[in-house]
Design a protein around this motif. Sequence first.
Motif, PDB file in Angstrom:
ATOM      1  N   GLU A  70       6.991  11.467   1.444  1.00 38.91           N
ATOM      2  CA  GLU A  70       7.382  10.388   0.986  1.00 38.91           C
ATOM      3  C   GLU A  70       6.449   9.590   0.785  1.00 38.91           C
ATOM      4  O   GLU A  70       5.970   8.782   0.208  1.00 38.91           O
ATOM      5  N   TRP A  71       6.860   8.504   2.718  1.00 39.80           N
ATOM      6  CA  TRP A  71       6.589   7.751   2.759  1.00 39.80           C
ATOM      7  C   TRP A  71       4.270   7.578   2.378  1.00 39.80           C
ATOM      8  O   TRP A  71       4.224   6.247   1.624  1.00 39.80           O
ATOM      9  N   ALA A  72       4.282   8.678   2.642  1.00 38.20           N
ATOM     10  CA  ALA A  72       2.574   8.733   2.061  1.00 38.20           C
ATOM     11  C   ALA A  72       2.648   8.288   0.752  1.00 38.20           C
ATOM     12  O   ALA A  72       1.692   7.747   0.040  1.00 38.20           O
ATOM     13  N   TYR A  73       3.233   9.099   0.014  1.00 45.30           N
ATOM     14  CA  TYR A  73       3.249   8.836  -1.809  1.00 45.30           C
ATOM     15  C   TYR A  73       3.250   7.209  -2.013  1.00 45.30           C
ATOM     16  O   TYR A  73       2.808   6.772  -2.653  1.00 45.30           O
ATOM     17  N   ALA A  74       4.365   7.093  -1.628  1.00 48.68           N
ATOM     18  CA  ALA A  74       4.804   4.851  -1.246  1.00 48.68           C
ATOM     19  C   ALA A  74       3.721   4.120  -1.023  1.00 48.68           C
ATOM     20  O   ALA A  74       3.382   3.594  -1.796  1.00 48.68           O
ATOM     21  N   GLY A  75       3.128   4.724   0.237  1.00 51.89           N
ATOM     22  CA  GLY A  75       1.817   4.099   0.507  1.00 51.89           C
ATOM     23  C   GLY A  75       0.629   4.016  -0.318  1.00 51.89           C
ATOM     24  O   GLY A  75      -0.123   2.717  -1.217  1.00 51.89           O
ATOM     25  N   PHE A  76       0.694   5.116  -1.005  1.00 50.63           N
ATOM     26  CA  PHE A  76      -0.405   5.681  -2.136  1.00 50.63           C
ATOM     27  C   PHE A  76      -0.924   4.601  -3.142  1.00 50.63           C
ATOM     28  O   PHE A  76      -1.508   3.826  -4.010  1.00 50.63           O
ATOM     29  N   THR A  77       0.519   4.409  -3.720  1.00 47.61           N
ATOM     30  CA  THR A  77       1.640   4.059  -4.653  1.00 47.61           C
ATOM     31  C   THR A  77       1.373   2.257  -4.644  1.00 47.61           C
ATOM     32  O   THR A  77       0.680   1.816  -5.351  1.00 47.61           O
ATOM     33  N   PHE A  78       1.649   2.107  -3.346  1.00 45.88           N
ATOM     34  CA  PHE A  78       1.464   0.412  -3.364  1.00 45.88           C
ATOM     35  C   PHE A  78       0.591   0.504  -3.604  1.00 45.88           C
ATOM     36  O   PHE A  78      -0.141  -0.793  -3.389  1.00 45.88           O
TER      37      PHE A  78
END
Length: 126
Positions: A70-78
């Motif tokens: 979840e954090w990886a998906y969020a990080g890539f999004t940002f």
Amino acid sequence: MARTITYWVTTGVVVAMSAFAGFAYLSGSAQAVEGFAHVGYPQQLRVLLGIAKLLGAITLVVPGLPKLKEWAYAGFTFAWIAASVAHYLAKDGPKVFMPVILLALLAVSYVTRPGSRVWRPTGAVA
């Protein structure tokens, strides 16, 4: 079956592009250094993003670690939203769209991921 194939194809592209970018950022390739300078980003951010992209790419492909995914998906999004804005402000023309394309692939990966890769919080207080 189609959902699984869609997940792995989109995730594979995202992971490959992120790993390649992470390696380029960390190796200090001339294109990466020049690119960060062009959009006005400090070189320290290049190193931090290089580490984050490599770790995020690894996280998306290894089994388990649903909360970290979840954090990886969020990080890539940002990161890709910021990259798109930076290219837009630098008047880079079509370069604006590459992070948007990667963001779309990331969204498809996120939506089609198998249940074993979804984080389900436990013990949530209402």
